[in-house]
Motif scaffolding. Structure first.
Motif, PDB file in Angstrom:
ATOM      1  N   ALA A 130      44.046  27.499  62.837  1.00  0.00           N
ATOM      2  CA  ALA A 130      42.718  27.199  63.383  1.00  0.00           C
ATOM      3  C   ALA A 130      42.495  27.931  64.709  1.00  0.00           C
ATOM      4  N   LEU A 131      43.551  28.157  65.464  1.00  0.00           N
ATOM      5  CA  LEU A 131      43.452  28.867  66.741  1.00  0.00           C
ATOM      6  C   LEU A 131      43.393  30.374  66.554  1.00  0.00           C
ATOM      7  N   TYR A 132      44.124  30.874  65.577  1.00  0.00           N
ATOM      8  CA  TYR A 132      44.240  32.309  65.347  1.00  0.00           C
ATOM      9  C   TYR A 132      43.664  32.636  63.979  1.00  0.00           C
ATOM     10  N   GLY A 133      42.348  32.856  63.970  1.00  0.00           N
ATOM     11  CA  GLY A 133      41.621  33.070  62.731  1.00  0.00           C
ATOM     12  C   GLY A 133      41.707  34.495  62.217  1.00  0.00           C
ATOM     13  N   ALA A 134      40.872  34.780  61.246  1.00  0.00           N
ATOM     14  CA  ALA A 134      40.849  36.083  60.593  1.00  0.00           C
ATOM     15  C   ALA A 134      40.511  37.209  61.565  1.00  0.00           C
ATOM     16  N   ASP A 135      39.865  36.891  62.686  1.00  0.00           N
ATOM     17  CA  ASP A 135      39.524  37.910  63.685  1.00  0.00           C
ATOM     18  C   ASP A 135      40.743  38.560  64.321  1.00  0.00           C
ATOM     19  N   MET A 136      41.892  37.894  64.251  1.00  0.00           N
ATOM     20  CA  MET A 136      43.094  38.428  64.904  1.00  0.00           C
ATOM     21  C   MET A 136      43.498  39.783  64.349  1.00  0.00           C
ATOM     22  N   GLU A 137      43.300  39.993  63.067  1.00  0.00           N
ATOM     23  CA  GLU A 137      43.678  41.283  62.477  1.00  0.00           C
ATOM     24  C   GLU A 137      42.883  42.417  63.115  1.00  0.00           C
ATOM     25  N   ALA A 138      41.564  42.254  63.200  1.00  0.00           N
ATOM     26  CA  ALA A 138      40.719  43.289  63.813  1.00  0.00           C
ATOM     27  C   ALA A 138      41.025  43.436  65.301  1.00  0.00           C
ATOM     28  N   TYR A 139      41.251  42.326  65.977  1.00  0.00           N
ATOM     29  CA  TYR A 139      41.556  42.333  67.413  1.00  0.00           C
ATOM     30  C   TYR A 139      42.839  43.121  67.687  1.00  0.00           C
ATOM     31  N   LEU A 140      43.898  42.811  66.974  1.00  0.00           N
ATOM     32  CA  LEU A 140      45.162  43.498  67.200  1.00  0.00           C
ATOM     33  C   LEU A 140      45.108  44.957  66.772  1.00  0.00           C
ATOM     34  N   ASP A 141      44.376  45.240  65.696  1.00  0.00           N
ATOM     35  CA  ASP A 141      44.215  46.642  65.281  1.00  0.00           C
ATOM     36  C   ASP A 141      43.496  47.436  66.362  1.00  0.00           C
ATOM     37  N   LEU A 142      42.467  46.848  66.961  1.00  0.00           N
ATOM     38  CA  LEU A 142      41.720  47.527  68.019  1.00  0.00           C
ATOM     39  C   LEU A 142      42.603  47.767  69.242  1.00  0.00           C
ATOM     40  N   LEU A 143      43.337  46.746  69.668  1.00  0.00           N
ATOM     41  CA  LEU A 143      44.241  46.915  70.805  1.00  0.00           C
ATOM     42  C   LEU A 143      45.301  47.969  70.506  1.00  0.00           C
ATOM     43  N   GLY A 144      45.835  47.936  69.310  1.00  0.00           N
ATOM     44  CA  GLY A 144      46.850  48.904  68.918  1.00  0.00           C
ATOM     45  C   GLY A 144      46.334  50.326  68.907  1.00  0.00           C
ATOM     46  N   ALA A 145      45.071  50.494  68.521  1.00  0.00           N
ATOM     47  CA  ALA A 145      44.475  51.830  68.501  1.00  0.00           C
ATOM     48  C   ALA A 145      44.353  52.414  69.907  1.00  0.00           C
ATOM     49  N   TRP A 146      44.198  51.555  70.897  1.00  0.00           N
ATOM     50  CA  TRP A 146      44.055  52.006  72.286  1.00  0.00           C
ATOM     51  C   TRP A 146      45.397  52.265  72.963  1.00  0.00           C
ATOM     52  N   ARG A 147      46.433  51.709  72.447  1.00  0.00           N
ATOM     53  CA  ARG A 147      47.731  51.792  73.124  1.00  0.00           C
ATOM     54  C   ARG A 147      48.186  53.226  73.424  1.00  0.00           C
ATOM     55  N   PRO A 148      48.100  54.172  72.484  1.00  0.00           N
ATOM     56  CA  PRO A 148      48.540  55.538  72.812  1.00  0.00           C
ATOM     57  C   PRO A 148      47.750  56.170  73.961  1.00  0.00           C
ATOM     58  N   ARG A 149      46.435  55.973  73.994  1.00  0.00           N
ATOM     59  CA  ARG A 149      45.623  56.529  75.081  1.00  0.00           C
ATOM     60  C   ARG A 149      45.989  55.902  76.422  1.00  0.00           C
ATOM     61  N   VAL A 150      46.184  54.613  76.416  1.00  0.00           N
ATOM     62  CA  VAL A 150      46.539  53.908  77.649  1.00  0.00           C
ATOM     63  C   VAL A 150      47.878  54.414  78.167  1.00  0.00           C
ATOM     64  N   LYS A 151      48.850  54.546  77.267  1.00  0.00           N
ATOM     65  CA  LYS A 151      50.173  55.021  77.671  1.00  0.00           C
ATOM     66  C   LYS A 151      50.114  56.452  78.208  1.00  0.00           C
ATOM     67  N   GLN A 152      49.252  57.271  77.629  1.00  0.00           N
ATOM     68  CA  GLN A 152      49.184  58.679  78.014  1.00  0.00           C
ATOM     69  C   GLN A 152      48.456  58.902  79.336  1.00  0.00           C
ATOM     70  N   PHE A 153      47.373  58.163  79.562  1.00  0.00           N
ATOM     71  CA  PHE A 153      46.484  58.504  80.677  1.00  0.00           C
ATOM     72  C   PHE A 153      46.513  57.555  81.876  1.00  0.00           C
ATOM     73  N   LEU A 154      47.083  56.373  81.737  1.00  0.00           N
ATOM     74  CA  LEU A 154      47.042  55.417  82.839  1.00  0.00           C
ATOM     75  C   LEU A 154      48.432  55.220  83.446  1.00  0.00           C
ATOM     76  N   ASP A 155      48.454  55.024  84.771  1.00  0.00           N
ATOM     77  CA  ASP A 155      49.726  54.715  85.419  1.00  0.00           C
ATOM     78  C   ASP A 155      50.021  53.214  85.250  1.00  0.00           C
ATOM     79  N   THR A 156      51.159  52.803  85.743  1.00  0.00           N
ATOM     80  CA  THR A 156      51.609  51.422  85.534  1.00  0.00           C
ATOM     81  C   THR A 156      50.600  50.403  86.043  1.00  0.00           C
ATOM     82  N   ARG A 157      50.094  50.585  87.243  1.00  0.00           N
ATOM     83  CA  ARG A 157      49.120  49.653  87.810  1.00  0.00           C
ATOM     84  C   ARG A 157      47.850  49.623  86.973  1.00  0.00           C
ATOM     85  N   GLN A 158      47.379  50.787  86.561  1.00  0.00           N
ATOM     86  CA  GLN A 158      46.174  50.871  85.745  1.00  0.00           C
ATOM     87  C   GLN A 158      46.385  50.209  84.382  1.00  0.00           C
TER      88      GLN A 158
END
Length: 113
Positions: A47-75
């Motif tokens: 009930a807390l973690y509905g079907a939206d979690m799949e799209a949410y985690l996929d979206l976050l995962g898609a951003w991870r390579p860009r974040v790792k490449q272009f942002l420093d630790t603080r950013q």
């Protein structure tokens, strides 16, 4: 391996109750004390973690390579704190995926400036 579901003392392993939402996997175990309770807890988590979690985690995962490449630790810390503060997930839950993506893009761009 032996699993006697109605006699935990005879088991050499127990099976958890599993909740799967895309990349999110939650296993609930009571160490064989009450499989029924494990199932109830799993259902409460569902009930807390509905079907939206799949799209949410996929979206976050898609951003991870860009974040790792272009942002420093603080950013990176700032970026992940912002995009996981609840706003993005709420937009996805409301069916507003483009807006959720926009929030993430805006956050990313603001940190590059």
């Amino acid at each position: 391996w032996i699993n006697v579901v109605d006699d935990p003392e005879q088991c050499s392993f127990v099976l958890p109750a599993i909740l799967a939402r895309g990349s999110l996997n939650i296993a609930v175990s009571t160490s064989g004390k009450s499989p029924k309770a494990a199932g109830q807890i799993r259902d409460e988590l569902a009930a807390l973690y509905g079907a939206d979690m799949e799209a949410y985690l996929d979206l976050l995962g898609a951003w991870r390579p860009r974040v790792k490449q272009f942002l420093d630790t603080r950013q990176k810390e700032s970026f992940w704190a912002k995009v996981t503060d609840g706003e993005v997930r709420a937009l996805i839950q409301a069916g507003r995926m483009a807006e959720a993506e926009g929030v993430i893009e805006q956050c990313f761009q603001s940190l590059l400036a």
